[in-house]
Design a protein around this motif. Structure first.
Motif, PDB file in Angstrom:
ATOM      1  N   THR A  45       0.834  -1.204   0.000  1.00 36.20           N
ATOM      2  CA  THR A  45       0.000   0.000   0.000  1.00 36.20           C
ATOM      3  C   THR A  45       0.868   1.253   0.000  1.00 36.20           C
ATOM      4  O   THR A  45       0.606   2.207  -0.736  1.00 36.20           O
ATOM      5  CB  THR A  45      -0.944   0.001   1.215  1.00 36.20           C
ATOM      6  OG1 THR A  45      -1.720  -1.195   1.181  1.00 36.20           O
ATOM      7  CG2 THR A  45      -1.858   1.202   1.197  1.00 36.20           C
ATOM      8  N   GLU A  89       2.422   1.549  -3.333  1.00 32.76           N
ATOM      9  CA  GLU A  89       1.406   2.028  -4.276  1.00 32.76           C
ATOM     10  C   GLU A  89       1.353   3.554  -4.263  1.00 32.76           C
ATOM     11  O   GLU A  89       1.309   4.199  -5.319  1.00 32.76           O
ATOM     12  CB  GLU A  89       0.036   1.461  -3.915  1.00 32.76           C
ATOM     13  CG  GLU A  89      -1.096   1.991  -4.759  1.00 32.76           C
ATOM     14  CD  GLU A  89      -2.450   1.473  -4.332  1.00 32.76           C
ATOM     15  OE1 GLU A  89      -3.450   2.118  -4.713  1.00 32.76           O
ATOM     16  OE2 GLU A  89      -2.534   0.438  -3.627  1.00 32.76           O
ATOM     17  N   ALA A 144      -4.044 -10.148  -4.644  1.00 27.79           N
ATOM     18  CA  ALA A 144      -5.273  -9.357  -4.511  1.00 27.79           C
ATOM     19  C   ALA A 144      -4.976  -7.871  -4.704  1.00 27.79           C
ATOM     20  O   ALA A 144      -5.754  -7.150  -5.352  1.00 27.79           O
ATOM     21  CB  ALA A 144      -5.922  -9.607  -3.154  1.00 27.79           C
ATOM     22  N   VAL A 145      -3.867  -7.402  -4.175  1.00 24.63           N
ATOM     23  CA  VAL A 145      -3.480  -5.999  -4.350  1.00 24.63           C
ATOM     24  C   VAL A 145      -3.191  -5.727  -5.822  1.00 24.63           C
ATOM     25  O   VAL A 145      -3.637  -4.720  -6.386  1.00 24.63           O
ATOM     26  CB  VAL A 145      -2.259  -5.648  -3.472  1.00 24.63           C
ATOM     27  CG1 VAL A 145      -1.718  -4.264  -3.801  1.00 24.63           C
ATOM     28  CG2 VAL A 145      -2.618  -5.758  -1.996  1.00 24.63           C
ATOM     29  N   ARG A 197      -6.236  -5.326  -7.900  1.00 21.91           N
ATOM     30  CA  ARG A 197      -6.803  -3.978  -7.728  1.00 21.91           C
ATOM     31  C   ARG A 197      -6.020  -2.957  -8.547  1.00 21.91           C
ATOM     32  O   ARG A 197      -6.597  -2.092  -9.187  1.00 21.91           O
ATOM     33  CB  ARG A 197      -6.796  -3.606  -6.237  1.00 21.91           C
ATOM     34  CG  ARG A 197      -7.434  -2.268  -5.945  1.00 21.91           C
ATOM     35  CD  ARG A 197      -7.556  -1.990  -4.455  1.00 21.91           C
ATOM     36  NE  ARG A 197      -6.349  -2.196  -3.683  1.00 21.91           N
ATOM     37  CZ  ARG A 197      -5.310  -1.346  -3.649  1.00 21.91           C
ATOM     38  NH1 ARG A 197      -5.342  -0.239  -4.357  1.00 21.91           N
ATOM     39  NH2 ARG A 197      -4.260  -1.616  -2.891  1.00 21.91           N
ATOM     40  N   TRP A 198      -4.701  -3.083  -8.566  1.00 19.04           N
ATOM     41  CA  TRP A 198      -3.878  -2.171  -9.360  1.00 19.04           C
ATOM     42  C   TRP A 198      -4.206  -2.306 -10.844  1.00 19.04           C
ATOM     43  O   TRP A 198      -4.254  -1.323 -11.561  1.00 19.04           O
ATOM     44  CB  TRP A 198      -2.396  -2.460  -9.160  1.00 19.04           C
ATOM     45  CG  TRP A 198      -1.831  -2.080  -7.829  1.00 19.04           C
ATOM     46  CD1 TRP A 198      -2.511  -1.649  -6.720  1.00 19.04           C
ATOM     47  CD2 TRP A 198      -0.457  -2.119  -7.447  1.00 19.04           C
ATOM     48  NE1 TRP A 198      -1.645  -1.422  -5.682  1.00 19.04           N
ATOM     49  CE2 TRP A 198      -0.377  -1.696  -6.095  1.00 19.04           C
ATOM     50  CE3 TRP A 198       0.708  -2.475  -8.102  1.00 19.04           C
ATOM     51  CZ2 TRP A 198       0.837  -1.612  -5.412  1.00 19.04           C
ATOM     52  CZ3 TRP A 198       1.913  -2.396  -7.420  1.00 19.04           C
ATOM     53  CH2 TRP A 198       1.970  -1.965  -6.093  1.00 19.04           C
ATOM     54  N   ARG A 199      -4.399  -3.537 -11.291  1.00 21.73           N
ATOM     55  CA  ARG A 199      -4.686  -3.781 -12.710  1.00 21.73           C
ATOM     56  C   ARG A 199      -5.960  -3.074 -13.139  1.00 21.73           C
ATOM     57  O   ARG A 199      -6.084  -2.616 -14.268  1.00 21.73           O
ATOM     58  CB  ARG A 199      -4.765  -5.284 -12.975  1.00 21.73           C
ATOM     59  CG  ARG A 199      -4.748  -5.644 -14.438  1.00 21.73           C
ATOM     60  CD  ARG A 199      -4.745  -7.142 -14.703  1.00 21.73           C
ATOM     61  NE  ARG A 199      -5.844  -7.822 -14.055  1.00 21.73           N
ATOM     62  CZ  ARG A 199      -5.741  -8.648 -13.014  1.00 21.73           C
ATOM     63  NH1 ARG A 199      -4.569  -8.923 -12.502  1.00 21.73           N
ATOM     64  NH2 ARG A 199      -6.796  -9.225 -12.502  1.00 21.73           N
ATOM     65  N   ALA A 200      -6.931  -2.957 -12.235  1.00 26.15           N
ATOM     66  CA  ALA A 200      -8.211  -2.318 -12.553  1.00 26.15           C
ATOM     67  C   ALA A 200      -8.201  -0.809 -12.260  1.00 26.15           C
ATOM     68  O   ALA A 200      -9.180  -0.129 -12.550  1.00 26.15           O
ATOM     69  CB  ALA A 200      -9.324  -2.990 -11.748  1.00 26.15           C
ATOM     70  N   ASP A 201      -7.127  -0.300 -11.722  1.00 24.83           N
ATOM     71  CA  ASP A 201      -7.047   1.119 -11.359  1.00 24.83           C
ATOM     72  C   ASP A 201      -6.911   1.984 -12.618  1.00 24.83           C
ATOM     73  O   ASP A 201      -6.255   1.584 -13.579  1.00 24.83           O
ATOM     74  CB  ASP A 201      -5.825   1.337 -10.444  1.00 24.83           C
ATOM     75  CG  ASP A 201      -5.854   2.665  -9.752  1.00 24.83           C
ATOM     76  OD1 ASP A 201      -5.504   3.676 -10.391  1.00 24.83           O
ATOM     77  OD2 ASP A 201      -6.238   2.709  -8.570  1.00 24.83           O
ATOM     78  N   GLN A 203      -1.343   0.061 -13.456  1.00 25.85           N
ATOM     79  CA  GLN A 203      -1.711  -1.027 -14.369  1.00 25.85           C
ATOM     80  C   GLN A 203      -0.467  -1.693 -14.944  1.00 25.85           C
ATOM     81  O   GLN A 203      -0.366  -2.922 -14.986  1.00 25.85           O
ATOM     82  CB  GLN A 203      -2.575  -0.495 -15.514  1.00 25.85           C
ATOM     83  CG  GLN A 203      -3.933  -0.017 -15.106  1.00 25.85           C
ATOM     84  CD  GLN A 203      -4.658   0.667 -16.253  1.00 25.85           C
ATOM     85  OE1 GLN A 203      -4.248   0.605 -17.406  1.00 25.85           O
ATOM     86  NE2 GLN A 203      -5.753   1.346 -15.925  1.00 25.85           N
TER      87      GLN A 203
END
Length: 175
Positions: free
Chosen positions: A109, A112, A149-150, A153-157, A163
């Motif tokens: 996080t 990120e 899982a993180v 989420r990054w891929r869909a950001d 991405q």
């Protein structure tokens, strides 16, 4: 493992040394190259690496908490109302590269946030290749699942930098 009691002193040492190592012509070049997104002291990459090395010698036995707090302090603004400084952020990346073995999946996080605010490929690239890749490689099975899982989420950001990082890092998780 002993933690450094004063992260502020370590950050001040690094900041002061980077300022002393700076040159106006390099600062102008960095400012021009980055379009003014970050301030610059004009320190060379070698000076940044040497400064972090010297800091790690001076402030011995940095564990996890001290490492991530110091990286965050360097990533932020040197003082309220000022612009973040490229060399301080590069020092944070070098610190994390050097101490990657103490990082945990829970640091994704924070990393990120660094990627989102990098404002320079010269910072985002090494964060991914030299910090995140070895971090993920060192995770056990359970923590790899959490990291996956993180990364999903990054891929869909909507942030393209996240991405791209997710695509590169998911390959690491499947190896």
């Amino acid at each position: 493992m002993t933690e450094v009691p004063d992260v502020a002193a370590a950050a001040e040492f690094i900041d002061r040394t980077l300022q002393n190592e700076g040159a106006w012509y390099r600062a102008d070049e960095v400012g021009y190259r980055l379009g003014g997104a970050l301030a610059s002291y004009g320190s060379s990459i070698g000076a940044v690496r040497g400064t972090v090395r010297d800091a790690l010698r001076k402030f011995k036995d940095m564990g996890h908490d001290t490492t991530v707090m110091l990286a965050s302090a360097l990533w932020g603004q040197p003082k309220p109302g000022s612009q973040p400084v490229f060399e301080r952020r590069l020092a944070a990346v070098v610190l994390l590269q050097t101490k990657v073995q103490v990082l945990r999946h829970s640091d994704l996080t924070r990393l990120e946030g660094f990627l989102r605010s990098a404002q320079a490929a010269e910072l985002a690239g090494p964060l991914v290749s030299d910090v995140l890749v070895p971090l993920l490689a060192g995770l056990d099975h359970r923590d790899r699942q959490r990291a996956a899982a993180v990364l999903a989420r990054w891929r869909a950001d909507p942030e393209s930098q996240l991405q791209t990082a997710a695509r590169l890092l998911e390959k690491e998780l499947t190896q």
